[in-house]
Design a protein around this motif. Structure first.
Motif, PDB file in Angstrom:
ATOM      1  N   VAL A 263       0.843  -1.204   0.000  1.00 21.10           N
ATOM      2  CA  VAL A 263       0.000   0.000   0.000  1.00 21.10           C
ATOM      3  C   VAL A 263       0.874   1.248   0.000  1.00 21.10           C
ATOM      4  CG1 VAL A 263      -1.661   1.345   1.356  1.00 21.10           C
ATOM      5  CG2 VAL A 263      -1.975  -1.130   1.085  1.00 21.10           C
ATOM      6  N   ARG A 264       1.934   1.205   0.808  1.00 20.05           N
ATOM      7  CA  ARG A 264       2.842   2.353   0.868  1.00 20.05           C
ATOM      8  C   ARG A 264       3.585   2.539  -0.466  1.00 20.05           C
ATOM      9  NH1 ARG A 264       3.308   1.593   5.383  1.00 20.05           N
ATOM     10  NH2 ARG A 264       1.538   2.955   5.685  1.00 20.05           N
ATOM     11  N   LEU A 265       3.965   1.444  -1.097  1.00 21.20           N
ATOM     12  CA  LEU A 265       4.656   1.544  -2.387  1.00 21.20           C
ATOM     13  C   LEU A 265       3.746   2.159  -3.448  1.00 21.20           C
ATOM     14  CD1 LEU A 265       6.628  -1.850  -2.557  1.00 21.20           C
ATOM     15  CD2 LEU A 265       7.432   0.395  -1.793  1.00 21.20           C
ATOM     16  N   GLY A 266       2.446   1.864  -3.351  1.00 18.09           N
ATOM     17  CA  GLY A 266       1.498   2.500  -4.261  1.00 18.09           C
ATOM     18  C   GLY A 266       1.465   4.006  -4.072  1.00 18.09           C
ATOM     19  N   GLU A 267       1.478   4.440  -2.818  1.00 13.62           N
ATOM     20  CA  GLU A 267       1.502   5.877  -2.514  1.00 13.62           C
ATOM     21  C   GLU A 267       2.791   6.519  -3.031  1.00 13.62           C
ATOM     22  OE1 GLU A 267       1.186   5.851   1.689  1.00 13.62           O
ATOM     23  OE2 GLU A 267      -0.949   5.304   1.728  1.00 13.62           O
ATOM     24  N   LEU A 268       3.906   5.839  -2.819  1.00 13.84           N
ATOM     25  CA  LEU A 268       5.207   6.375  -3.248  1.00 13.84           C
ATOM     26  C   LEU A 268       5.317   6.435  -4.769  1.00 13.84           C
ATOM     27  CD1 LEU A 268       7.492   4.503  -0.679  1.00 13.84           C
ATOM     28  CD2 LEU A 268       6.824   6.916  -0.627  1.00 13.84           C
ATOM     29  N   THR A 269       4.680   5.483  -5.450  1.00 20.03           N
ATOM     30  CA  THR A 269       4.655   5.499  -6.914  1.00 20.03           C
ATOM     31  C   THR A 269       3.992   6.781  -7.415  1.00 20.03           C
ATOM     32  OG1 THR A 269       4.609   3.080  -7.116  1.00 20.03           O
ATOM     33  CG2 THR A 269       3.732   4.343  -8.964  1.00 20.03           C
TER      34      THR A 269
ATOM     35  N   GLN B 298      10.191   8.208 -13.189  1.00 20.48           N
ATOM     36  CA  GLN B 298       9.669   6.898 -13.569  1.00 20.48           C
ATOM     37  C   GLN B 298       9.865   5.891 -12.427  1.00 20.48           C
ATOM     38  OE1 GLN B 298      10.235   6.013 -18.089  1.00 20.48           O
ATOM     39  NE2 GLN B 298      12.154   6.870 -17.359  1.00 20.48           N
ATOM     40  N   VAL B 299       8.995   4.875 -12.398  1.00 19.25           N
ATOM     41  CA  VAL B 299       8.986   3.924 -11.280  1.00 19.25           C
ATOM     42  C   VAL B 299       8.852   2.489 -11.782  1.00 19.25           C
ATOM     43  CG1 VAL B 299       7.782   3.210  -9.170  1.00 19.25           C
ATOM     44  CG2 VAL B 299       7.892   5.630  -9.767  1.00 19.25           C
ATOM     45  N   MET B 300       9.584   1.591 -11.134  1.00 22.91           N
ATOM     46  CA  MET B 300       9.355   0.155 -11.227  1.00 22.91           C
ATOM     47  C   MET B 300       9.113  -0.331  -9.802  1.00 22.91           C
ATOM     48  SD  MET B 300      12.227  -1.094 -14.008  1.00 22.91           S
ATOM     49  CE  MET B 300      13.654  -0.492 -13.068  1.00 22.91           C
ATOM     50  N   VAL B 301       8.168  -1.241  -9.605  1.00 22.20           N
ATOM     51  CA  VAL B 301       7.861  -1.751  -8.268  1.00 22.20           C
ATOM     52  C   VAL B 301       8.245  -3.221  -8.196  1.00 22.20           C
ATOM     53  CG1 VAL B 301       6.089  -2.101  -6.511  1.00 22.20           C
ATOM     54  CG2 VAL B 301       5.953  -0.124  -8.035  1.00 22.20           C
ATOM     55  N   GLU B 302       9.083  -3.570  -7.237  1.00 18.48           N
ATOM     56  CA  GLU B 302       9.508  -4.955  -7.073  1.00 18.48           C
ATOM     57  C   GLU B 302       8.399  -5.788  -6.427  1.00 18.48           C
ATOM     58  OE1 GLU B 302      13.144  -5.205  -4.912  1.00 18.48           O
ATOM     59  OE2 GLU B 302      14.327  -4.269  -6.483  1.00 18.48           O
TER      60      GLU B 302
END
Length: 262
Positions: free
Chosen positions: A219-225, A234-238
């Motif tokens: 959920v936090r990674l979604g916010e940071l994206t 640009q973003v890649m999420v592991e």
């Protein structure tokens, strides 16, 4: 694929073209939806493998066989000497994990490293021409407390995640990659560095799959994206980590939804 279609995918965050403006010999590639699978090679200088010549031979071989990305995971000695040589000769995208490099680069014990020191390492990598950096920004104090309550079978298996977890426990401070995320985005925007958001809380075994810790961080990674996109980064999420076969599709759907397709 037409240029217009590719531009649209980049604009939607579904494709990242990792290309630092200082990586002048780069043959850029796109990573993401509707594109070919890209091959990444992990290598680097460590306390157990200090031979720079051998690592450069691995680089030569990776390039020869067409790897599109090389992840420099060096964490020992003069890492910047190896990294600069690597960037100067490699047409492949170069990635790093600044958390790995911090102790060797700064020549400090983990506990003695300050928040601004971590930012200094990120900026140094960016200036040298690194195309993407893995940043473990999703594991904040709240996630740490959830992790302690959960009592996982395999705890934190991410190396970068375990290092930042240890630093937070030693110092009592918030994760500097989370606390100073806007400053990190400013660095990435200046040098056209793509952020690879590291999954510090990914499950390391089937028993820990899709647990509270993993979802809390996701959920936090979604916010940071979304915050990165707002600053033109640009973003890649592991992710998502180890899990039973029947959970993979659901996890990828969940991650894609929460992180807006990144």
């Amino acid at each position: 694929m037409t240029e217009e279609n590719l531009r649209q995918l980049v604009a939607e965050g579904k494709v990242a073209i990792c290309a630092n403006k200082n990586h002048t010999c780069l043959d850029p590639e796109g990573v993401g939806s509707m594109l070919r699978t890209k091959i990444n090679v992990n290598l680097g200088i460590s306390g157990d493998c200090k031979d720079y010549t051998m690592e450069m031979q691995k680089v030569d071989m990776a390039i020869k066989f067409g790897a599109e990305a090389i992840m420099d995971l060096s964490n020992y000695g003069k890492t910047n000497t190896f990294r600069k040589q690597l960037i100067d000769m490699s047409p492949a995208m170069i990635g790093t994990v600044p958390m790995y490099d911090a102790i060797g680069y700064l020549e400090k014990d983990l506990k003695e490293i300050k928040a601004e020191d971590f930012l200094r390492v990120i900026e140094a990598h960016a200036k040298e021409g690194v195309d993407f950096q893995t940043i473990h920004a999703g594991i904040n104090r709240r996630a740490v407390e959830a992790l302690k309550r959960q009592k996982r079978l395999t705890n934190v298996v991410s190396r970068g995640g375990s290092l930042i977890f240890a630093w937070m426990e030693m110092t009592g401070n918030e994760n500097p990659f989370y606390e100073y995320y806007d400053e990190i985005l400013d660095i990435c925007e200046e040098y056209d560095v793509t952020i690879s958001l590291g999954d510090a809380c990914r499950p390391g075994c089937l028993a820990d799959a899709t647990d509270v810790c993993q979802i809390e961080e996701l959920v936090r990674l979604g916010e940071l994206t979304k915050r990165a996109w707002e600053k033109n980064v640009q973003v890649m999420v592991e992710g998502p980590g180890h899990m039973p076969m029947d959970q993979i599709a659901a996890n990828m759907k969940l991650q894609s939804t929460i992180c807006s397709g990144a």
